[in-house]
Design an enzyme around this catalytic site. Structure first.
Site, mmCIF file in Angstrom:
data_model
loop_
_atom_site.group_PDB
_atom_site.id
_atom_site.type_symbol
_atom_site.label_atom_id
_atom_site.label_comp_id
_atom_site.label_asym_id
_atom_site.label_seq_id
_atom_site.Cartn_x
_atom_site.Cartn_y
_atom_site.Cartn_z
ATOM 1 N N HIS A 86 -40.978 -0.829 26.514
ATOM 2 C CA HIS A 86 -41.938 -0.645 25.335
ATOM 3 C C HIS A 86 -43.390 -1.103 25.889
ATOM 4 O O HIS A 86 -43.462 -1.956 26.642
ATOM 5 C CB HIS A 86 -41.466 -1.643 24.253
ATOM 6 N N GLU A 154 -43.424 7.622 24.021
ATOM 7 C CA GLU A 154 -44.504 7.026 22.885
ATOM 8 C C GLU A 154 -45.696 6.658 23.258
ATOM 9 O O GLU A 154 -45.993 5.758 24.180
ATOM 10 C CB GLU A 154 -43.778 5.429 22.365
HETATM 11 P P1 PGA Z 1 -44.730 2.231 14.925
HETATM 12 O O1 PGA Z 1 -44.162 1.688 16.332
HETATM 13 O O2 PGA Z 1 -43.824 3.172 14.236
HETATM 14 O O3 PGA Z 1 -45.365 1.058 14.152
HETATM 15 O O4 PGA Z 1 -45.936 2.981 15.641
HETATM 16 C C1 PGA Z 1 -43.111 2.549 17.279
HETATM 17 C C2 PGA Z 1 -42.674 1.605 18.334
HETATM 18 O O5 PGA Z 1 -43.556 0.915 18.795
HETATM 19 O O6 PGA Z 1 -41.676 1.699 18.695
#
Ligand code: PGA
Length: 231
Positions: A86, A154
């Site tokens: 992450h 992401e």
């Molecule tokens: P968010 O985070 O939905 O708050 O943008 C997603 C994540 O970091 O997995």
């Protein structure tokens, strides 16, 4: 096929009462998503038969590692998934691709399912470097690994910002990621998914699910997201 919905609760919850309330409000839909709570609340979710994942874990086997939590102990308590790579962990805990690679191997050895998070910075996005960055993250994190993992795309600039790439961009990146694998890899999208944009995001044809942070803290938002993602 209905999509995977992953709730990454990060470090948002900080009282037993808020966790109890959360569990209570979501127990009816507990089979429809995977929850990644703060490590100290995992036990509560497990006791209530939620499918659980952990937000990170130690690369080491049980032993002299003060403050760390072993994958072995997490597996033993009933955790099924582990989130690795992450961007908040890469940044705040200085985890690099090589360490992530070792953690993935440790998770696979303990039969946990791995969600590998990858994503480009805003700078890389603006310079059209996204695919180069993602390919490098995948190659390094999955070096010498042939077992199946799940990928969560992401973009760093989309996390917690209220911004998302366009559907066309996500579709294109998803297709690209899938082309790098010799199995039918599942690709999720994460970054500012909310109950307001889920209808739009859910139209992306090749996406296999969503990783939700902030919006997953609110049970009613999460329920709406689950309902849409099921369609
Ligand atoms: P968010 O985070 O939905 O708050 O943008 C997603 C994540 O970091 O997995």
């Amino acid at each position: 096929m209905s999509k995977l919905v992953l709730a990454n609760l990060k470090m948002y919850q900080s009282t037993k009462e808020s966790v109890d309330d959360y569990i209570n409000k979501l127990k009816e839909v507990k089979d429809k998503f995977i929850v990644f709570p703060s490590t100290i609340y995992l036990e509560k979710f497990i006791q209530n038969n939620f499918t659980c994942g952990v937000q990170n874990a130690s690369v080491h086997n049980p032993g002299p590692y003060t403050s760390e939590v072993s994958i072995h102990s997490l597996k033993n308590m009933g955790i099924k998934y582990v989130l690795l790579g992450h961007s908040e962990v890469r940044q705040n805990m200085a985890e690099d691709d090589e360490l992530i690679n070792r953690k993935i191997k440790q998770a696979i050895n303990n039969n946990l399912k791995v969600i590998l998070c990858i994503g480009e910075s805003l700078e890389a996005y603006n310079q059209s470097q996204t695919k180069i960055i993602l390919k490098s993250q995948i190659e390094k994190a999955l070096k010498d690994i042939s077992e199946e993992v799940i990928i969560s795309y992401e973009p760093v600039w989309a996390i917690g910002s209220g911004k998302t790439p366009t559907n066309n961009e996500i579709e294109d990146i998803t297709k690209y990621i899938k082309s790098l694998f010799d199995y039918d890899v599942k690709v999720l999208y994460g970054g500012s998914v909310s109950d307001e944009n889920i209808n739009t995001l859910n139209e992306i044809p090749n996406i296999d699910g969503f990783l939700i942070g902030k919006a997953a803290i609110d049970p009613s938002s999460l329920m709406k997201i689950i309902e849409v993602a099921e369609k």
